[in-house]
Design a protein around this motif. Sequence first.
Motif, PDB file in Angstrom:
ATOM      1  N   LEU A 189      41.855  30.685  44.449  1.00  0.00           N
ATOM      2  CA  LEU A 189      40.606  30.322  43.691  1.00  0.00           C
ATOM      3  C   LEU A 189      39.486  31.586  43.592  1.00  0.00           C
ATOM      4  CD1 LEU A 189      40.455  26.544  44.851  1.00  0.00           C
ATOM      5  CD2 LEU A 189      41.607  27.724  42.819  1.00  0.00           C
ATOM      6  N   HIS A 190      38.950  31.457  42.254  1.00  0.00           N
ATOM      7  CA  HIS A 190      37.857  32.697  42.205  1.00  0.00           C
ATOM      8  C   HIS A 190      36.740  31.916  41.277  1.00  0.00           C
ATOM      9  CE1 HIS A 190      40.905  35.031  43.380  1.00  0.00           C
ATOM     10  NE2 HIS A 190      40.154  36.249  43.688  1.00  0.00           N
ATOM     11  N   LEU A 191      35.554  32.295  41.400  1.00  0.00           N
ATOM     12  CA  LEU A 191      34.378  31.702  40.688  1.00  0.00           C
ATOM     13  C   LEU A 191      34.304  32.629  39.270  1.00  0.00           C
ATOM     14  CD1 LEU A 191      31.906  30.036  40.804  1.00  0.00           C
ATOM     15  CD2 LEU A 191      30.760  31.791  42.076  1.00  0.00           C
ATOM     16  N   ALA A 192      34.139  31.869  38.280  1.00  0.00           N
ATOM     17  CA  ALA A 192      34.033  32.472  36.922  1.00  0.00           C
ATOM     18  C   ALA A 192      32.393  31.940  36.493  1.00  0.00           C
ATOM     19  CB  ALA A 192      34.802  31.831  35.802  1.00  0.00           C
ATOM     20  N   CYS A 249      31.773  37.071  34.044  1.00  0.00           N
ATOM     21  CA  CYS A 249      32.023  37.718  35.365  1.00  0.00           C
ATOM     22  C   CYS A 249      32.873  36.633  36.155  1.00  0.00           C
ATOM     23  CB  CYS A 249      30.767  37.968  35.878  1.00  0.00           C
ATOM     24  SG  CYS A 249      29.619  39.116  35.275  1.00  0.00           S
ATOM     25  N   VAL A 250      33.885  37.470  36.801  1.00  0.00           N
ATOM     26  CA  VAL A 250      34.657  36.737  37.822  1.00  0.00           C
ATOM     27  C   VAL A 250      34.648  37.209  39.129  1.00  0.00           C
ATOM     28  CG1 VAL A 250      37.124  35.999  38.155  1.00  0.00           C
ATOM     29  CG2 VAL A 250      36.396  35.811  36.119  1.00  0.00           C
ATOM     30  N   TYR A 251      34.273  36.411  40.073  1.00  0.00           N
ATOM     31  CA  TYR A 251      33.840  36.938  41.467  1.00  0.00           C
ATOM     32  C   TYR A 251      34.823  36.271  42.419  1.00  0.00           C
ATOM     33  CZ  TYR A 251      29.310  38.167  39.282  1.00  0.00           C
ATOM     34  OH  TYR A 251      28.411  38.532  38.784  1.00  0.00           O
ATOM     35  N   ALA A 252      34.925  37.240  43.592  1.00  0.00           N
ATOM     36  CA  ALA A 252      35.834  36.330  44.763  1.00  0.00           C
ATOM     37  C   ALA A 252      34.658  36.135  45.816  1.00  0.00           C
ATOM     38  CB  ALA A 252      36.831  37.346  45.352  1.00  0.00           C
ATOM     39  N   VAL A 253      34.979  34.886  46.306  1.00  0.00           N
ATOM     40  CA  VAL A 253      33.773  34.353  47.381  1.00  0.00           C
ATOM     41  C   VAL A 253      34.596  34.361  48.638  1.00  0.00           C
ATOM     42  CG1 VAL A 253      32.289  32.733  48.262  1.00  0.00           C
ATOM     43  CG2 VAL A 253      32.780  33.197  45.739  1.00  0.00           C
ATOM     44  N   LYS A 288      32.395  39.328  45.577  1.00  0.00           N
ATOM     45  CA  LYS A 288      32.931  40.550  45.197  1.00  0.00           C
ATOM     46  C   LYS A 288      33.341  40.425  43.603  1.00  0.00           C
ATOM     47  CE  LYS A 288      36.384  44.135  46.043  1.00  0.00           C
ATOM     48  NZ  LYS A 288      37.680  44.478  46.671  1.00  0.00           N
ATOM     49  N   LEU A 289      32.895  41.366  42.772  1.00  0.00           N
ATOM     50  CA  LEU A 289      33.120  41.310  41.240  1.00  0.00           C
ATOM     51  C   LEU A 289      34.640  41.781  40.975  1.00  0.00           C
ATOM     52  CD1 LEU A 289      32.066  40.783  38.485  1.00  0.00           C
ATOM     53  CD2 LEU A 289      31.284  43.301  38.164  1.00  0.00           C
TER      54      LEU A 289
END
Length: 937
Positions: free
Chosen positions: A91-94, A102-106, A122-123
């Motif tokens: 799962l990633h954060l949009a 922007c899509v980030y990795a938490v 992280k972008l």
Amino acid sequence: MSLFKARDWWSTKLGEKEEFDQGCLCVADVDNSGQDKIIVGSYMGYLRIFHPHPVKPGDDMQAEDLLLEVQLQEPILQVEVGKFVSGTEGLHLAVLHCRKLCVYAVSGTQGNVEHGNQYQIKLMYEHNLQRTACNMTYGPFGGVKGRDLICIQSMDGMLMLFEQESYAFGRFLPGFLLPGPLTYSSRTDSFITVSSCRQVESYKYQVLVFATDAEARQETVQKKLSSGKRLAVDWVLNIGEQALDICIVSFNQAVSSVFVLGERNLFCLKDNGQLRFMKKLDYSPSCFLPYCSVKEGTINTLVGNHSNVLNIYQDVTLKWAAQLPHVPVSVKVANIQNLKGVIVTLSENGHLQCSYLGTDPSFFQAPRIESKEVNYEEFNAEMKELQKIIREAMKTQDILPQSEKRRDLIVTAEVSPDLDAESKAIDSEVKAEVVPSVTVKVTVQSRVTAQKPNLSVCVQAPLAVTCDQFIFNDLEPDSSETVVLSVFLKGNFPPSELEGNCVVSCSALTELNPEGIPKVAQCKFKLPLRLICFPAQPSKSANHKITIDTNKPPISFLTIFPDFADPSEDDQANVLGFQFLTGSKITLLASKTSQRYRIQSDQLEDLWLITKELTLRLEEHFKKQNCKDFAYTFSGSIPLQEYFELIDRHFELRLNAEKFRELLSERAVQFRAIERRLLTRFKDKTPAPLQHLDTLLEGTFREVIALADAAEENQANMFQAFTKLKSATHLVIMLISLWQKLNADQIAIMEAAFLPLAEDTQELGWEETVDSAISSLLRTCLSKSSKEQALTLGGQLSMPKDTSRLKKNISLFCDRLAKGGRLSLSTESATQQVAAVPGGCSTIPESDLEERVVVPGSTATFTNHKHAAKQKSKPVKIDCHLPVSAAIQREPRISATELSGNSNCYKFKSQGSYLNHKMVFDTHTSRYRGSLTAVKN
């Protein structure tokens, strides 16, 4: 403590002066650790991630509850968590910004010291948007496995689809005006939104894929390209209101449903757009969330409202209501710290709370009250004393509150007694040599601090003012502002009223209300008659005449009209002439032998202003003389036929306006069709002859201009006719009130019925409005029987085909008043009136039979009391307007015999008894109505 409050499990306040909305809250396992986190984004660009821990009630948030707080460069519109990165199912954060996705990795790093774990984002990738974004949705578009695609809706109605790191395509929604909520249904592989037409619309993903590309939309509209298809909607449902949010629900024990939260209703739809159920809400909702229910086949729904209440519904049944400390703009359900079903709410100003539904036991016990004997005599004496005080207070109290006696805002208007020496008339259409004007001085006083007072001065057209709007600076307490303006006659016809109105509005600051409360004050002023007319030579003959009777000898016009009468001419003491600036003349005469005044003119509507001015000046004169018994009456015939002619003229112009509108619509359609033909010819690569299309276009254009000019001229004529109709209506109301001696309340009812509109339009005109009002009076207080009261009027007002019904109702209105009916808005009085007499009006005793005269043009009758005493036991001879033999042919027991060879004079006889005639001839039905009553010989 209330049992119906949401129990606070964890809460915090986010930032200062930050704003949040519906898409700013998300609950998901964003770091792939197996536990839900709360992700919040704000319009100030702050992104926060929380992992709450249980604390004691009232304790502050712990520092370790905030996993991450970072400020991004742009406002955050929406946050979502999904499988947005290729090559992994994590799962990633949009994060959606106005012009960027922007899509980030938490991720978190386990800490080795007491500060705890360290989290960072992280972008992974970003997309720069060409259009301003509104909202987004995600899902396995097209049935893909193991990844989620993103769809963004722009502010101009374009759906932009992204296949993770790459842009796929864009499509414009047809008929778009404003963006609405958007969601994706994986079951039907379709996007569902609510358009500005208040319709729920569903678009298949496959249809979006094969539709025409958005970049070629304009070209596709103009040229029918062979490639691409038109974007067609799958299904549409009209809900009749704007939607706040949409949510797709698909649980194992419940059928897949589409929930739509409207402004006043909650809708549940099937996948094909059919309505499953609807719940009408008696409050204004702010957010909602459907979730799984424990009962098979049902769905629970959380609905927050602007009254700080969270309602829980099982389908349409309200199961629980919990009080919240704020108005939620977004609500989610989370599983945090092994606690399932935590309700997460977010307010507009950043109040984030985790709560649960339930009750806590209350250990409070009321203390015991020491019992003592009750002395009922003392209680009764005290009760009597209190009731006495209450009665005295009710007798002496004022109607207005004590604070209203000292008015905070006062506006006064002072009209100059003389006309302006130099006229201030601007762009007047009057053809007179000199158009006079009069100065009005308006003063605004404030006892408190008034912010930006706004003064409006209104006069009835065709009167006009040199300036009608004034905006002042802030007024200090006990200060005032004064403005001077001039009033003049602008239109080339006389007005229906010589009154003006001043209205001032502002925000007043007081000690109790430092933020300011709205205040409005107004006053009326009367304009002089010399503003619209001047003295003229009296006219001996006129088409219309009315006579006013008084109980005092006539007053010399030199006394009551000093501004029009010339003292050097003695003949003006009893005769006076007026001439309007528009040209019409009016003559005023005072009888030398009787206590009467006559007003005459060639136009009925011109009599109104002079008649009103005469009555006002007579009342003022006798008031100065301390004469309290002065009264004036009217005993002539009501000029209904002349009044009906004005109604027909106004209605004819309304019909013409409707015809002009239809013709203009037809010519406009024709003009646009010719334009399209010409554009097609001009853009064709192989030029073709115009075939006189340019000549046809020019001719159609001239027709449109001519019709528009004719419609504008008809509109001006209709406004002038409406002003004349209002003047004549004022006159008819005055004559009827004098004839029937109506009081102020009854006159107010008549004015509300006959003058309901300040100006009429094609959508709501004078004729249909007055017809509805008079029909209501005839059905209630002027009804003849209880059956008429049970009748219901039509619902929607529309323009009638003709004025025959209206004129018939006005005549019937006068007839009911003549027979003793009285105007009243009270239901009880109307019921008593009907119960007293089956006919709805009081009967006439046989000993008090009176001769009645029929009003021309109506069925109303006037009573002559001089002949009342002669009608007892003698045979009655009736002078009828038409032969009455036909009226009694159906009654064989009654015979009519002519007297002295006169076909209009009969005596009636039945079984040896003479009969009194009580028939009234109705000019509309050409029949006699009434009865014959036996009189002893």
